[in-house]
Scaffold this motif. Structure first.
Motif, short mmCIF file in Angstrom:
data_model
loop_
_atom_site.label_atom_id
_atom_site.label_comp_id
_atom_site.label_asym_id
_atom_site.label_seq_id
_atom_site.Cartn_x
_atom_site.Cartn_y
_atom_site.Cartn_z
N VAL A 6 2.29 3.19 -12.15
CA VAL A 6 3.15 3.51 -11.20
C VAL A 6 2.43 2.11 -10.19
O VAL A 6 3.22 1.41 -9.74
CB VAL A 6 2.40 4.69 -10.70
CG1 VAL A 6 2.09 4.79 -9.26
CG2 VAL A 6 3.17 5.67 -11.70
N VAL A 7 1.05 1.48 -10.51
CA VAL A 7 0.71 0.66 -9.67
C VAL A 7 1.51 -0.80 -10.35
O VAL A 7 2.47 -1.03 -9.06
CB VAL A 7 -0.56 0.03 -10.93
CG1 VAL A 7 -1.09 -1.36 -9.93
CG2 VAL A 7 -1.63 0.92 -10.95
N PHE A 8 2.20 -0.83 -11.15
CA PHE A 8 3.49 -2.45 -11.41
C PHE A 8 4.67 -2.79 -11.73
O PHE A 8 5.16 -3.25 -10.88
CB PHE A 8 2.82 -3.28 -12.11
CG PHE A 8 0.96 -3.33 -12.43
CD1 PHE A 8 1.10 -4.53 -11.83
CD2 PHE A 8 0.55 -2.91 -13.51
CE1 PHE A 8 -0.16 -4.83 -11.64
CE2 PHE A 8 -0.74 -3.38 -13.33
CZ PHE A 8 -0.88 -4.92 -12.63
N LEU A 9 5.05 -1.01 -11.55
CA LEU A 9 6.74 -0.76 -11.31
C LEU A 9 6.90 -1.34 -9.86
O LEU A 9 8.06 -2.27 -9.71
CB LEU A 9 7.32 0.60 -11.00
CG LEU A 9 8.08 1.45 -11.89
CD1 LEU A 9 9.30 0.22 -12.83
CD2 LEU A 9 8.46 2.41 -11.14
N PRO A 10 6.30 -1.12 -8.89
CA PRO A 10 7.14 -2.44 -7.45
C PRO A 10 7.00 -3.25 -7.97
O PRO A 10 7.77 -4.22 -7.52
CB PRO A 10 6.04 -1.61 -6.68
CG PRO A 10 5.53 -0.50 -7.21
CD PRO A 10 5.20 -0.92 -8.09
N LEU A 11 6.51 -3.95 -8.38
CA LEU A 11 5.74 -5.32 -8.47
C LEU A 11 7.27 -6.29 -9.38
O LEU A 11 7.44 -7.01 -9.21
CB LEU A 11 4.56 -5.57 -9.49
CG LEU A 11 4.54 -7.09 -9.50
CD1 LEU A 11 4.27 -8.23 -8.22
CD2 LEU A 11 3.31 -7.68 -9.90
N LEU A 12 7.28 -5.69 -10.71
CA LEU A 12 8.63 -5.43 -11.06
C LEU A 12 9.99 -5.09 -10.87
O LEU A 12 10.34 -6.33 -11.07
CB LEU A 12 8.09 -3.96 -12.45
CG LEU A 12 8.50 -4.75 -13.72
CD1 LEU A 12 8.26 -5.71 -14.25
CD2 LEU A 12 8.98 -3.49 -15.16
N GLY A 13 10.18 -4.37 -9.81
CA GLY A 13 10.74 -4.28 -9.42
C GLY A 13 11.31 -5.42 -8.25
O GLY A 13 12.52 -5.99 -8.46
N VAL A 117 5.71 -5.80 -3.47
CA VAL A 117 4.43 -6.30 -3.41
C VAL A 117 3.15 -5.82 -3.07
O VAL A 117 2.31 -5.57 -3.69
CB VAL A 117 4.87 -7.65 -3.18
CG1 VAL A 117 3.26 -8.93 -3.55
CG2 VAL A 117 5.43 -8.49 -4.12
N LEU A 118 3.49 -5.63 -1.79
CA LEU A 118 2.87 -4.49 -0.88
C LEU A 118 2.42 -3.39 -1.41
O LEU A 118 1.21 -2.98 -2.20
CB LEU A 118 3.74 -4.18 0.33
CG LEU A 118 2.11 -4.25 1.67
CD1 LEU A 118 0.90 -5.07 1.59
CD2 LEU A 118 2.69 -4.38 3.26
N GLU A 119 3.27 -2.94 -1.98
CA GLU A 119 3.22 -1.50 -2.97
C GLU A 119 2.39 -1.99 -3.97
O GLU A 119 1.32 -0.42 -3.76
CB GLU A 119 4.48 -0.88 -3.26
CG GLU A 119 4.01 0.56 -3.86
CD GLU A 119 5.46 1.46 -3.72
OE1 GLU A 119 7.11 0.83 -3.46
OE2 GLU A 119 5.48 2.95 -3.49
N THR A 120 2.33 -2.60 -4.89
CA THR A 120 1.83 -2.85 -5.57
C THR A 120 0.25 -2.60 -5.36
O THR A 120 -0.98 -2.27 -5.64
CB THR A 120 2.13 -3.44 -6.68
OG1 THR A 120 3.72 -3.02 -7.53
CG2 THR A 120 1.37 -3.82 -8.00
N THR A 125 -5.31 -1.34 -5.15
CA THR A 125 -6.82 -0.97 -4.70
C THR A 125 -7.10 0.03 -4.40
O THR A 125 -8.25 0.59 -4.90
CB THR A 125 -5.85 -0.99 -3.11
OG1 THR A 125 -6.07 -2.13 -3.42
CG2 THR A 125 -8.10 -1.14 -2.09
N PHE A 126 -6.56 1.63 -4.64
CA PHE A 126 -7.34 2.79 -4.97
C PHE A 126 -7.31 3.00 -6.38
O PHE A 126 -8.10 3.41 -6.39
CB PHE A 126 -5.56 3.62 -4.73
CG PHE A 126 -5.52 3.37 -2.72
CD1 PHE A 126 -6.31 3.69 -1.35
CD2 PHE A 126 -4.30 3.46 -2.41
CE1 PHE A 126 -6.52 3.27 -0.95
CE2 PHE A 126 -4.09 3.24 -0.98
CZ PHE A 126 -5.52 3.17 -0.10
#
Lengths: 535, 491
Positions: A6-13, A117-120, A125-126
């Motif tokens: 969940v953390v890194f999927l947006p970054l991957l995207g 990137v912001l989402e990741t 952070t949480f």
């Protein structure tokens, strides 16, 4: 590994998006929406798999790997209930924001990459359970947010974005010194759990550490008088940026108090609590008063954030189960209702290209659906019973009133005026914008919500009603974390009283029976601490 | 005359490779040019890579040539770093020089000779050897700074650099003689024997002052902005990264040797270095703020970075934090090398070129040159963004990890004041680095702004630097671990 996904999927995207052609904005919009929806879908598995029982482990979905082993830094992620709720808030809000940002026409590729990137960074952070990892994500937010405001913001964006960056960066660097100091005094570990259990520092050092952390968090919240970056940043940011800022970024500050500043340094937290509580109340009233004089809708909503986050901080500083639960709940509420307000203001802006309240008036007939949504969100924002805002504000004020902090009832009473002022400025805003007669000819031709805009707002309105009527599913995960913090603070209180017998107890509630028997909504009952505050 | 064991000579292999490379490049200029010199930069990279590999993979005898030198892991790390700097600078230099019709084999030869001096400096365990290495390094960089000698600014820069460099060498040599007078030896390992006499302290202070010139520490920094601005941009990059790395290596060794001596000496020296560090961090960062020229801003920022490195040296006085501090210095040097050379490379690509050598636009490197870069050249702008973030120390970049390691050592040594000053000044740094980003991403380009020269060679250099910055920021463990084991030897 689910959490890491969940953390890194947006970054991957975002990385994949970097290779898609920039000349086809449609692809980027669709891809970003798909990635964020997929992230949300996977995060639902976290929600479903989380065990909120009292016997369940404090942190779930844990992953612990060495990262910079030679410096004692690890990759450690995991969620407690509060972090889970905030992660869910983030993953739910991001697709909505992306959908709302389909109207952005300039450099769409970069815009969507920045959001992903912001989402990741936000989820990280949480989720982080290593202090350096936390700091990396915490600071990592600044870069995409800085670009979002600076590139896609409105006229005064350069001033706003630099102010935002410098304010938050400068306030955070001392926290890094604090983190390193913790490392030196907890047996050489940056791990949060190790730090919490093994930290041995003098009372004076704990005070400085608390201040270093609190400064970073207080700027982010933002607490009065460190709030001055917020109206500028919120006003100048593009709609998507404002929603993310208000919806998630500000919660990072309050989350920081809940997760780091208070449990790591409980003794110091108790010492500085009265001052922070007073600042929180000042923030509530000041923010509300500033709202009354704003000409600019977005600025008004921004100042209302100062007021609302003051409530959250007051709830946290009350250190009663009710107050903390209310604080956590209000974090979610503010994310939903203020996020929705920024979306609505953004929609009005897209129609008229002005944010000045005086440019509107009487448009409810032209845009009935938009007006309806605005009114519902407004009611949530002012805490009308039946909406989510009521549950949060009630718990906070009740928790503060019943707490044992010195002069806590005065604080609660003054804080409660913020509720009244909130109703005044929000309803007045609605009146000036939507009701009365149309004075500007341009306003006669405003189109109502499009299908896309309805899809953006529907989940928000739905959340407002569901969270208002059935708060239990949202309060339950937070309960173990809240109870643990109360117990932790009670231990600290006992330590302080052992040292100074004349000191009255300051943690928990004055009259436990009243607290549990009061007419609180279901949540207050569910969140009763195990010890009942009777120490 | 004692015979030199072959193992000692083998330990010098990296230096030998660099010198041979220099000779080879000179010969190519004499015999192998037909106007096309593209291969020269590639050849330089090959020699640099070979020297770096030889340093890392070769034997690591702790004492060579009777203790006058050492080839420990610390020196290997420094050699590898300066070789990396050389390779990047060569790749950055090739298109820059070609655009100005100034590419010659001697350029690379001088850079290779200079790097051999830097590598030797990293190995020096004797003040005289250090002096000779400094001269080898400096003579090459003086000549390189004067490469575009027909211009007024480069000539002034080179002259200034030469005069002040000679001055600093004199200080260093004078200090060496005083140290010799006090301890009867120029070996670093014998400094402790000098007790705590005023003579020794004075000598060490002079040696430190000489080195402070080289690393551009305040108040010995005044030459830096002019020289960095006037020198050809690739040379500036080379100087900022390589000279700094080598000078810090020897400064760290000298300071460590002094720190092992009498407590009074330690107190004096550490106090002095602490004052230098604070002044350098403050002045470097404060003076970088008002600069309009990005090149000049980077010059002041290089002063600021010297301050953070000095902070590491001060912290190394504390025995408990020594390994942390030294590994932090090493990592910082590697991180600064890639970030700074990358940043200078972007500046060089966008630099406004005069029509004749005598025509030097005053705004050649102004921040306006970067206006709207994100629209004109998105990849170049992104690369610069990464370098700026790294120099500012924002995670997840190499610069952040470097600062973290240095400040970790500082807090470990209970130097809270220094750590806080460092942190706050680095927040100040964010302001002027971000201004570059503001211009690139948030301001429009000037009407007639040329798109800049980005040749394939430069793209390779920039891509390598970006990858290095990100990898050092996200997965620093291999390099951080290497730095840590290298620093362990100097305890």
């Amino acid at each position: 590994m689910l959490l890491s996904l969940v953390v890194f999927l947006p970054l991957l995207g975002a990385l994949v998006a970097a290779f898609l052609p920039g000349s086809e904005p449609g692809q980027h919009r669709g891809w970003a929406l798909f990635v964020s929806l997929l992230t949300f879908a996977i995060s639902l598995a976290l929600w479903a798999g989380f065990d909120a029982g009292a016997a369940a482990p404090e942190f779930q979905f844990e992953t612990k790997l060495p990262w910079i082993a030679s410096a004692g830094i690890g990759y450690h992620v995991g969620l407690d209930g509060v972090a889970l709720l905030l992660v869910m808030l983030t993953t739910a809000l991001t697709p909505i924001v992306i959908l709302s940002a389909f109207t952005v026409g300039d450099r769409v590729k970069e815009f969507m990459i920045a959001l992903l990137v912001l989402e990741t960074a936000m989820i990280g952070t949480f989720a982080a359970l290593d202090l350096v990892l936390f700091y990396v994500f915490w600071e990592g937010i600044l870069i995409p947010m800085y670009l979002l405001i600076g590139v896609w913001g409105s006229q005064n964006r350069l001033y706003a974005t630099v102010k935002f960056f410098i304010y938050t960066f400068a306030a955070s660097v001392l926290m890094l010194v604090g983190i390193i100091y913790v490392f030196m005094h907890d047996g050489g570990s940056f791990d949060y759990l190790a730090a919490r259990s093994a930290l041995r520092v003098s009372s004076e050092a704990q005070g400085w550490l608390f201040l270093a952390f609190a400064l970073a968090f207080a700027v982010k919240v933002p607490m009065f008088p460190l709030h001055t970056w917020l109206p500028d940043a919120h006003t100048e940011a593009p709609t998507a940026g404002s929603v993310i800022l208000a919806g998630v970024l500000l919660k990072m500050g309050t989350f920081g108090f809940f997760r780091y500043a208070m449990p790591l340094f409980p003794d110091a937290a108790l010492r500085f609590r009265p001052a922070l509580a007073v600042l929180a109340v000042v923030g509530i009233v000041y923010g509300a008063l500033m709202c009354l004089v704003q000409q600019d809708m977005k600025r008004l909503v921004a100042y209302s954030s100062v007021s609302h986050l003051g409530f959250v901080m007051l709830g946290l500083m009350a250190v009663t189960a009710e107050g903390l639960t209310g604080g956590v709940y209000q974090m979610l509420n503010h994310g939903v209702s203020t996020g929705a307000l920024f979306l609505l203001v953004g929609m009005l802006y897209e129609r008229r290209h002005t944010r000045l309240i005086s440019e509107y008036g009487g448009i409810a007939k032209q845009v009935p659906w938009l007006a309806t949504a605005f009114v519902v969100v407004t009611l949530s924002s002012i805490g009308l019973p039946g909406t989510n805002g009521f549950v949060g504000e009630f718990l906070i004020l009740a928790g503060t009133w019943l707490g044992r902090m010195p002069r806590t009832q005065i604080l609660a009473a003054v804080g409660a005026t913020g509720v009244i002022l909130g109703a005044v400025y929000m309803l007045w805003l609605v009146e000036r914008v939507f009701f009365g007669t149309i004075r500007k000819e341009e306003n006669r031709l405003l189109p109502d919500l499009s299908l896309r805009e309805s899809l953006v707002l529907a989940p928000m309105v739905l959340a407002i009603v569901v969270m208002g009527l059935a708060p239990q599913p949202f309060l339950a995960p937070a309960k173990p974390a809240v109870d643990r913090l109360v117990v932790r603070m009670q231990e600290a209180d006992r330590r302080l009283r052992a040292r100074d017998p004349s000191r009255p107890p300051t943690v928990g509630t004055e009259v436990p029976a009243l607290a549990s028997g009061s007419q609180a909504p279901a949540g207050a009952l569910a969140a009763r601490p195990p010890a009942g505050g009777n120490d | 005359m004692p015979t030199v064991p072959p193992a000692d000579l083998l330990a010098l292999a990296p230096v030998a490779i660099l010198v041979l490379g220099g000779i080879a490049l000179m010969l190519t200029e004499a015999f192998l040019t037909s106007g096309r010199r593209r291969y020269q930069a590639a050849l330089t990279v090959v020699f640099a890579a070979a020297a770096g590999a030889a340093a890392l993979l070769g034997p690591h005898p702790a004492r060579i040539f009777g203790g006058q030198g050492t080839a420990d892991a610390f020196s290997a790390f420094v050699t590898a770093t300066v070789c990396l700097g050389l390779a990047l600078a060569a790749l950055v230099g090739a298109p820059w020089l070609e655009a100005r019709d100034a590419e010659r084999g001697e350029f690379y030869a001088l850079a290779l000779f200079g790097t051999s001096g830097m590598a030797l400096l990293g190995m020096a365990a004797d003040l005289l050897v250090a002096f000779i290495s400094i001269e080898v390094m400096s003579l090459s960089t003086y000549a390189l700074a004067a490469w575009m000698r027909r211009g007024r600014k480069p000539a002034e820069a080179a002259f200034k650099y030469f005069i002040l460099g000679a001055f600093s060498s004199a200080l260093f040599l004078y200090g060496t003689s005083l140290v010799y007078g006090a301890s009867g030896s120029t070996l670093l390992s014998d400094i402790g024997k000098g007790g705590s006499t005023a003579l020794l302290v004075a000598g060490l202070v002079l040696v430190a002052a000489g080195l402070a010139f080289k690393v551009a520490a305040v108040p010995f920094h005044v030459w830096t902005p002019d020289v960095y601005e006037g020198a050809p941009t690739p040379v500036t990059a080379f100087m900022a990264a390589g000279v700094k790395a080598a000078a810090f290596a020897v400064l760290a060794r000298t300071a460590l040797a002094a720190f092992s001596g009498a407590p009074a000496t330690i107190g004096w020296l550490a106090g002095l270095l602490a004052i230098l560090a604070v002044a350098t961090m403050l002045v470097g960062n404060l003076l970088a703020v008002p600069q309009r020229s990005v090149k000049r801003m980077l010059a002041y920022s290089s002063i600021a970075h010297a301050g953070y490195l000095l902070l590491g040296v001060v912290v190394a006085a504390d025995r408990g934090a020594r390994q942390e501090a030294l590994s932090g210095i090493l990592f910082y040097l590697a991180s600064y090398t890639v970030s700074a050379i990358g940043a200078f490379a972007v500046v060089g690509a966008l630099e406004r070129q005069g029509r004749t050598p005598a025509d030097e636009p005053d705004d050649a490197c102004d921040v306006d040159r970067l206006g709207g870069l994100a629209k004109r050249r998105p990849l170049l702008a992104f690369a610069m963004l990464v370098f700026m973030l790294s120099l500012a120390g924002v995670p997840p970049t190499a610069g952040f990890v470097a600062k973290l390691l240095i400040f970790k050592a500082a807090v470990g040594a209970a130097q809270y004041g220094l750590a806080i000053v460092g942190m706050l000044t680095s927040a100040l740094g964010a302001y002027y680095y971000l201004r570059v980003v503001v211009f690139m991403y948030m301001r429009p380009a000037a009407e007639d702004e040329p798109a800049g020269v980005v040749s394939p060679v430069l793209s390779v250099a920039l891509a390598a630097a970006v990858v290095a910055v990100v990898v050092l920021g996200v997965g620093p463990e291999p390099v951080a671990g290497l730095a840590r084991s290298a620093a362990a030897l100097l305890r």
